[in-house]
Design a protein around this motif. Structure first.
Motif, PDB file in Angstrom:
ATOM      1  N   ASP A  48       0.839  -1.204   0.000  1.00 35.85           N
ATOM      2  CA  ASP A  48       0.000   0.000   0.000  1.00 35.85           C
ATOM      3  C   ASP A  48       0.873   1.253   0.000  1.00 35.85           C
ATOM      4  N   TYR A  49       1.931   1.224   0.802  1.00 40.82           N
ATOM      5  CA  TYR A  49       2.845   2.370   0.859  1.00 40.82           C
ATOM      6  C   TYR A  49       3.642   2.493  -0.434  1.00 40.82           C
ATOM      7  N   GLU A  50       4.036   1.368  -1.016  1.00 45.51           N
ATOM      8  CA  GLU A  50       4.751   1.421  -2.297  1.00 45.51           C
ATOM      9  C   GLU A  50       3.906   2.116  -3.353  1.00 45.51           C
ATOM     10  N   ASN A  51       2.638   1.756  -3.424  1.00 49.95           N
ATOM     11  CA  ASN A  51       1.748   2.380  -4.406  1.00 49.95           C
ATOM     12  C   ASN A  51       1.557   3.862  -4.108  1.00 49.95           C
ATOM     13  N   TYR A  52       1.393   4.190  -2.832  1.00 48.82           N
ATOM     14  CA  TYR A  52       1.211   5.598  -2.440  1.00 48.82           C
ATOM     15  C   TYR A  52       2.434   6.424  -2.833  1.00 48.82           C
ATOM     16  N   ILE A  53       3.619   5.888  -2.527  1.00 47.46           N
ATOM     17  CA  ILE A  53       4.864   6.614  -2.816  1.00 47.46           C
ATOM     18  C   ILE A  53       5.089   6.728  -4.314  1.00 47.46           C
ATOM     19  N   GLN A  54       4.843   5.644  -5.054  1.00 47.39           N
ATOM     20  CA  GLN A  54       5.047   5.694  -6.496  1.00 47.39           C
ATOM     21  C   GLN A  54       4.126   6.711  -7.151  1.00 47.39           C
ATOM     22  N   ASN A  55       2.869   6.739  -6.717  1.00 43.64           N
ATOM     23  CA  ASN A  55       1.931   7.736  -7.243  1.00 43.64           C
ATOM     24  C   ASN A  55       2.372   9.151  -6.894  1.00 43.64           C
ATOM     25  N   ASN A 177      13.290  -5.938   4.751  1.00 47.17           N
ATOM     26  CA  ASN A 177      13.665  -4.615   5.276  1.00 47.17           C
ATOM     27  C   ASN A 177      12.797  -4.156   6.448  1.00 47.17           C
ATOM     28  N   GLY A 178      12.197  -5.107   7.147  1.00 46.55           N
ATOM     29  CA  GLY A 178      11.289  -4.759   8.235  1.00 46.55           C
ATOM     30  C   GLY A 178       9.847  -4.708   7.777  1.00 46.55           C
ATOM     31  N   ASP A 179       9.635  -5.061   6.502  1.00 49.97           N
ATOM     32  CA  ASP A 179       8.325  -5.061   5.848  1.00 49.97           C
ATOM     33  C   ASP A 179       7.780  -3.650   5.662  1.00 49.97           C
ATOM     34  N   TYR A 180       8.632  -2.806   5.083  1.00 49.04           N
ATOM     35  CA  TYR A 180       8.248  -1.450   4.691  1.00 49.04           C
ATOM     36  C   TYR A 180       8.355  -1.311   3.171  1.00 49.04           C
TER      37      TYR A 180
END
Length: 226
Positions: A48-55, A177-180
């Motif tokens: 979810d964070y990967e998608n948020y950051i990529q957007n 990586n700590g699941d981030y």
């Protein structure tokens, strides 16, 4: 702390992540609890964070999102590393994060030596971590590089000399990586308090004053913003 800030003001630090990327391609990002955009998003898993950051990066035509020093966050609530029933919640970030969804290289900001390293493998922790020791004008301090790949720990030896700009590892991916979402946690630490391979990157409000003094803003060294 004034002494270390004075030293940093005279130092040209190397880029800590993907040195081929210009600072013009960096963009500040807000992960604080007061960010309304986060409150309107469902962010539970690393993806979810990967998608948020990529957007976020694509919307701003940027390659690296950075920020987070002295930032109160909600993203640690899922992890027992920061929350237990016997102490105040730790939710104030005292490092600087650099977010990019690629396995880019990580580099030493200054000449130094390997202080310690280990895999902090609990959910929400640093994952593979390297800490370097530096000394400038008689002042000893440390830099911490968290959320690395497991391969980054290969062939590392305590005491090994490291030159400024040398590649020390690569960015880690979840869950290692700590699941981030992929990012580098970079932190300056004056007194390691006898800790090895690990040091708190998030604090409670009650301990904030100490950690802000012991862990000055990494931007004073990295000089991302002009």
């Amino acid at each position: 702390m004034n002494k270390i800030l004075e030293i940093f003001s005279k130092v040209n630090a190397s880029k800590v992540i993907a040195p081929e990327i210009n600072f013009d391609d960096y963009i500040p990002i807000d992960f604080s609890e007061s960010n309304s955009a986060l409150q309107n998003s469902i962010l539970e898993k690393a993806s979810d964070y990967e998608n948020y950051i990529q957007n976020f990066l694509e919307k701003n035509n940027a390659k690296i999102a950075f920020g987070g020093y002295n930032e109160t966050r909600n993203l640690y609530k899922r992890s027992s590393v920061f929350n237990d029933n016997n102490s105040e919640e730790r939710n104030i970030h005292i490092g600087l994060d650099l977010w990019i969804n690629e396995e880019v290289t990580i580099h030493a900001t200054l000449d130094g030596e390997i202080h310690s390293f280990q895999n902090n493998s609990a959910l929400g922790d640093y994952g593979p971590t390297i800490i370097l020791k530096h000394e400038i004008n008689g002042l000893v301090f440390h830099t911490l590089y968290g959320h690395l790949s497991l391969e980054s720990l290969n062939d590392k030896k305590v005491g090994s000399k490291i030159k400024k700009g040398k590649k020390i590892g690569t960015l880690g991916l979840p869950p290692i990586n700590g699941d981030y979402a992929p990012h580098l946690h970079f932190q300056i630490i004056i007194n390691m308090e006898n800790k090895i391979g690990d040091y708190p990157g998030v604090t409670s409000k009650n301990n904030l004053e100490f950690y802000l003094k012991n862990c000055p803003n990494p931007e004073s060294l990295l000089k991302i913003t002009k």
